[in-house]
Design a protein around this motif. Structure first.
Motif, short mmCIF file in Angstrom:
data_model
loop_
_atom_site.label_atom_id
_atom_site.label_comp_id
_atom_site.label_asym_id
_atom_site.label_seq_id
_atom_site.Cartn_x
_atom_site.Cartn_y
_atom_site.Cartn_z
N ALA A 206 0.83 -1.21 0.00
CA ALA A 206 0.00 0.00 0.00
C ALA A 206 0.87 1.26 0.00
O ALA A 206 0.55 2.24 -0.68
N MET A 207 1.97 1.23 0.74
CA MET A 207 2.87 2.39 0.76
C MET A 207 3.51 2.59 -0.61
O MET A 207 3.61 3.72 -1.10
N GLN A 208 3.91 1.50 -1.24
CA GLN A 208 4.56 1.59 -2.54
C GLN A 208 3.60 2.08 -3.61
O GLN A 208 3.99 2.81 -4.51
N SER A 209 2.33 1.70 -3.52
CA SER A 209 1.35 2.13 -4.52
C SER A 209 0.58 3.37 -4.09
O SER A 209 -0.34 3.81 -4.78
N ASN A 210 0.95 3.94 -2.94
CA ASN A 210 0.30 5.13 -2.38
C ASN A 210 -1.21 4.93 -2.23
O ASN A 210 -2.00 5.81 -2.52
N ASP A 211 -1.58 3.74 -1.77
CA ASP A 211 -2.98 3.38 -1.53
C ASP A 211 -3.37 3.90 -0.14
O ASP A 211 -3.30 3.19 0.86
N LEU B 108 5.06 14.35 0.09
CA LEU B 108 6.34 14.63 0.74
C LEU B 108 7.15 13.36 0.98
O LEU B 108 8.38 13.41 1.09
N SER B 109 6.47 12.23 1.07
CA SER B 109 7.12 10.92 1.21
C SER B 109 6.56 10.03 0.11
O SER B 109 5.37 9.73 0.10
N ILE B 110 7.44 9.63 -0.81
CA ILE B 110 7.03 8.77 -1.91
C ILE B 110 7.92 7.53 -1.86
O ILE B 110 9.14 7.63 -1.88
N TYR B 111 7.28 6.37 -1.79
CA TYR B 111 7.98 5.09 -1.73
C TYR B 111 7.94 4.46 -3.12
O TYR B 111 6.89 4.02 -3.57
N HIS B 112 9.09 4.42 -3.79
CA HIS B 112 9.16 3.91 -5.16
C HIS B 112 9.32 2.38 -5.18
O HIS B 112 8.71 1.71 -6.01
N ARG B 113 10.19 1.88 -4.33
CA ARG B 113 10.46 0.44 -4.27
C ARG B 113 10.72 0.09 -2.82
O ARG B 113 11.45 0.79 -2.13
#
Length: 137
Positions: free
Chosen positions: A21-26, A61-66
Motif C-alpha cells: 500500500a505504501m509503494q502504490s500510495n494506496d 512529501l514521502s514517496i515510496y518507489h520500491r
C-alpha cells in the motif's frame, strides 16, 4: 507465550499489505492498517503520528518507489505482536531521492478482530559491504 504459526502468517501478510500500500500510495489501505495512536519513527529520527504520516503521503512529501522487506521473526504476547525484520527502499523524501536500508521493529496491536500497526522503529544499517552481519547471521 509461543507463537502460533497462524499469527506469524497473519502478521507477515499484514506487513506485506502495508508495504504494498505504501509503494502504490494506496492511502485508504494504509490508513486502515495504522492504529489511531501510531508512533512512526523515520530513519532520520523524525516521528510522525498517524495524521502527520498520512498528510506526508497525501501531500507527496514521502514517496515510496520500491520497497523490499523481510520478516525475520514475529513474537506475540497477548494482543501485541512484535515484528523484527529488515527493509530496503528507494524513496523521495521532501524532494530528495535516497535509498534507505534499515533493521526494523514493528509493533502491531489487536483491537477486537483487527490488527493495526502501533509503532514503527527503524535503525539504519551500513551497506552489506560493511563488516556488520545481516540480521540472524
Amino acid at each position: 507465550m509461543s507463537n502460533e504459526p497462524s499469527i506469524t502468517a497473519l502478521i507477515s501478510a499484514l506487513e506485506e499489505q502495508r508495504y504494498q500500500a505504501m509503494q502504490s500510495n494506496d492511502l485508504e489501505n494504509i490508513q486502515r492498517l495504522l492504529h489511531p495512536e501510531l508512533s512512526y519513527v523515520h530513519s532520520s529520527g523524525k516521528v510522525d503520528n498517524r495524521d502527520s504520516f498520512m498528510k506526508n503521503l497525501r501531500d507527496g512529501l514521502s514517496i515510496y518507489h520500491r520497497i523490499q522487506h523481510v520478516v525475520h521473526k514475529v513474537h506475540q504476547s497477548g494482543d501485541t505482536a512484535m515484528v523484527f525484520g529488515e527493509m530496503v527502499a528507494d524513496i523521495t523524501s521532501h524532494g530528495v531521492a535516497k535509498t534507505i536500508q534499515n533493521r526494523t521493529l514493528n509493533v502491531w496491536l489487536r483491537t477486537g478482530m483487527n490488527w493495526q500497526l502501533f509503532a514503527y522503529q527503524p535503525t539504519p544499517i551500513a551497506t552489506r559491504s560493511s563488516s556488520l552481519p545481516a540480521c540472524g547471521e
